[in-house]
Design a protein around this motif. Structure first.
Motif, PDB file in Angstrom:
ATOM      1  N   HIS A   1      29.589  37.709  41.554  1.00 31.49           N
ATOM      2  CA  HIS A   1      30.960  38.095  41.229  1.00 31.49           C
ATOM      3  C   HIS A   1      31.802  37.565  42.384  1.00 31.49           C
ATOM      4  O   HIS A   1      32.042  38.259  43.363  1.00 31.49           O
ATOM      5  CB  HIS A   1      31.058  39.621  41.089  1.00 31.49           C
TER       6      HIS A   1
ATOM      7  N   GLN B   1      34.870  35.160  44.473  1.00 30.21           N
ATOM      8  CA  GLN B   1      36.327  35.108  44.635  1.00 30.21           C
ATOM      9  C   GLN B   1      36.612  34.046  45.677  1.00 30.21           C
ATOM     10  O   GLN B   1      35.868  33.893  46.645  1.00 30.21           O
ATOM     11  CB  GLN B   1      36.854  36.480  45.091  1.00 30.21           C
TER      12      GLN B   1
ATOM     13  N   GLY C   1      32.721  44.194  39.052  1.00 31.10           N
ATOM     14  CA  GLY C   1      33.943  44.919  39.392  1.00 31.10           C
ATOM     15  C   GLY C   1      33.699  46.420  39.360  1.00 31.10           C
ATOM     16  O   GLY C   1      32.999  46.913  38.474  1.00 31.10           O
TER      17      GLY C   1
ATOM     18  N   ASP D   1      39.977  50.900  37.977  1.00 33.94           N
ATOM     19  CA  ASP D   1      41.309  50.326  38.185  1.00 33.94           C
ATOM     20  C   ASP D   1      41.326  48.886  37.688  1.00 33.94           C
ATOM     21  O   ASP D   1      41.003  47.967  38.437  1.00 33.94           O
ATOM     22  CB  ASP D   1      41.694  50.377  39.666  1.00 33.94           C
ATOM     23  N   PRO D   2      41.709  48.673  36.429  1.00 38.61           N
ATOM     24  CA  PRO D   2      41.710  47.316  35.849  1.00 38.61           C
ATOM     25  C   PRO D   2      42.638  46.359  36.590  1.00 38.61           C
ATOM     26  O   PRO D   2      42.466  45.139  36.472  1.00 38.61           O
ATOM     27  CB  PRO D   2      42.200  47.543  34.409  1.00 38.61           C
ATOM     28  N   SER D   3      43.606  46.880  37.354  1.00 34.19           N
ATOM     29  CA  SER D   3      44.549  45.998  38.062  1.00 34.19           C
ATOM     30  C   SER D   3      43.965  45.481  39.385  1.00 34.19           C
ATOM     31  O   SER D   3      44.554  44.609  40.022  1.00 34.19           O
ATOM     32  CB  SER D   3      45.849  46.745  38.346  1.00 34.19           C
ATOM     33  N   ASP D   4      42.814  46.009  39.807  1.00 35.51           N
ATOM     34  CA  ASP D   4      42.194  45.587  41.072  1.00 35.51           C
ATOM     35  C   ASP D   4      41.485  44.249  40.859  1.00 35.51           C
ATOM     36  O   ASP D   4      40.506  44.159  40.134  1.00 35.51           O
ATOM     37  CB  ASP D   4      41.194  46.659  41.538  1.00 35.51           C
ATOM     38  N   GLU D   5      41.986  43.203  41.538  1.00 35.07           N
ATOM     39  CA  GLU D   5      41.469  41.839  41.347  1.00 35.07           C
ATOM     40  C   GLU D   5      40.405  41.468  42.379  1.00 35.07           C
ATOM     41  O   GLU D   5      39.840  40.377  42.301  1.00 35.07           O
ATOM     42  CB  GLU D   5      42.627  40.839  41.481  1.00 35.07           C
ATOM     43  N   GLN D   6      40.125  42.347  43.338  1.00 37.77           N
ATOM     44  CA  GLN D   6      39.230  41.972  44.432  1.00 37.77           C
ATOM     45  C   GLN D   6      37.759  42.124  44.008  1.00 37.77           C
ATOM     46  O   GLN D   6      37.359  43.146  43.461  1.00 37.77           O
ATOM     47  CB  GLN D   6      39.528  42.822  45.674  1.00 37.77           C
ATOM     48  N   SER D   7      36.969  41.079  44.298  1.00 39.40           N
ATOM     49  CA  SER D   7      35.552  41.048  43.893  1.00 39.40           C
ATOM     50  C   SER D   7      34.697  41.727  44.960  1.00 39.40           C
ATOM     51  O   SER D   7      34.238  41.082  45.908  1.00 39.40           O
ATOM     52  CB  SER D   7      35.089  39.603  43.698  1.00 39.40           C
TER      53      SER D   7
END
Length: 257
Positions: free
Chosen positions: A57, A59, A79, A83-89
């Motif tokens: 996963h 980034q 992931g 929190d679906p808005s969290d983009e950090q892998s």
DNA sequence: ATGGTCGGGCTCCGA
């Protein structure tokens, strides 16, 4: 079954070390953090040649986590839920044989106080919420990774030098204890109640030479995994190699189910 | 004595 965790600090920069360590330590499962590359850039061929399956996963530039395993890697979750808005892998989870494993790269949180520290604590709350569900599976689960938390003063080379750091704050330690109190076992501390078990030494100031380290890489075991705990430790060798990661691998041995 | 050293990817950020 040997399960190890290692923050490699760029999997491409560390590929020669990773290959050498996999040959030498031969873990059945390796949980990696800080890949610092997208999935397509992961040095898969070199690792597959050694007999490992890979789930990543990734980034670009920051973060990135992976699971390597000699057996099939099944039911992969990429992931941290919540929190679906969290983009950090920073989270990947899968089943290998009879064990559910996760590779965790918990936010560093510096400087504190501030938005990065708030993100760290919020992430730890999400992790605890998800971990509760994993305990309900009532199966062997191993949550390994760079937690960026020194659980107690015994896990820090110098509490005074680290006093302002996000890794030792009371809030960080309380969030860690929330996990432990759910029923997770800190495998390294369980096996070595009084030993210094550092897993990280800063690049600055020759910290490794002086053993001025921190214990921030942890393996948390569900009760069903803790029942089967045979050994746990730190492999300091790779930290002494040329151009090393600032972290070194930690591992557990779990008796077959 | 808030410095110092890495890695990534470009003149500085994150750790």
């Amino acid at each position: 079954m040997k399960i190890a965790t290692w923050n490699v600090n760029s999997v491409r920069a560390r590929a020669p070390h990773l290959v050498a360590w996999l040959k030498q330590a031969s873990p059945d499962v390796a949980l990696l953090q800080e890949l610092k590359c997208v999935d397509a850039e992961f040095p898969a061929m070199e690792i597959e040649t050694l007999g490992y399956n890979i789930a990543t996963h990734g980034q670009k530039t920051y973060n990135g986590v992976a699971i390597l395993a000699k057996g099939p890697i099944e039911d992969v979750v990429r992931g941290l839920p919540g929190d679906p808005s969290d983009e950090q892998s920073r989270y990947i989870e899968a089943t290998v044989g009879t064990v559910r494993v996760a590779s965790i790269y918990l936010p560093n949180g510096n400087p504190q106080p501030g938005p990065k520290f708030d993100y760290k604590l919020a992430w730890m709350t999400r992790l605890a919420d998800h971990a509760r569900g994993l305990l309900a599976l009532e199966m062997p689960v191993v949550l390994g990774g760079d937690y960026n938390v020194c659980p107690t003063g015994a896990d820090v080379w110098d509490e005074k030098a680290m006093a302002g750091d996000a890794l030792v704050q009371p809030q960080s330690r309380a969030a860690w204890r929330t996990l432990v109190h759910q029923g997770w076992t800190d495998a390294l501390r369980q096996r070595h109640p009084n030993a210094r078990m550092f897993t990280y030494w800063d690049y600055f100031r020759d910290r490794f030479t002086h053993d001025h380290g921190l214990r921030i890489d942890h393996l948390l075991l569900s009760p069903q995994a803790a029942d089967r705990l045979e050994d746990a430790g730190v492999d300091r060798t790779p930290r002494g190699w040329e151009k090393p990661s600032d972290h070194t691998p930690a591992f557990v041995e779990i008796r077959a189910a």
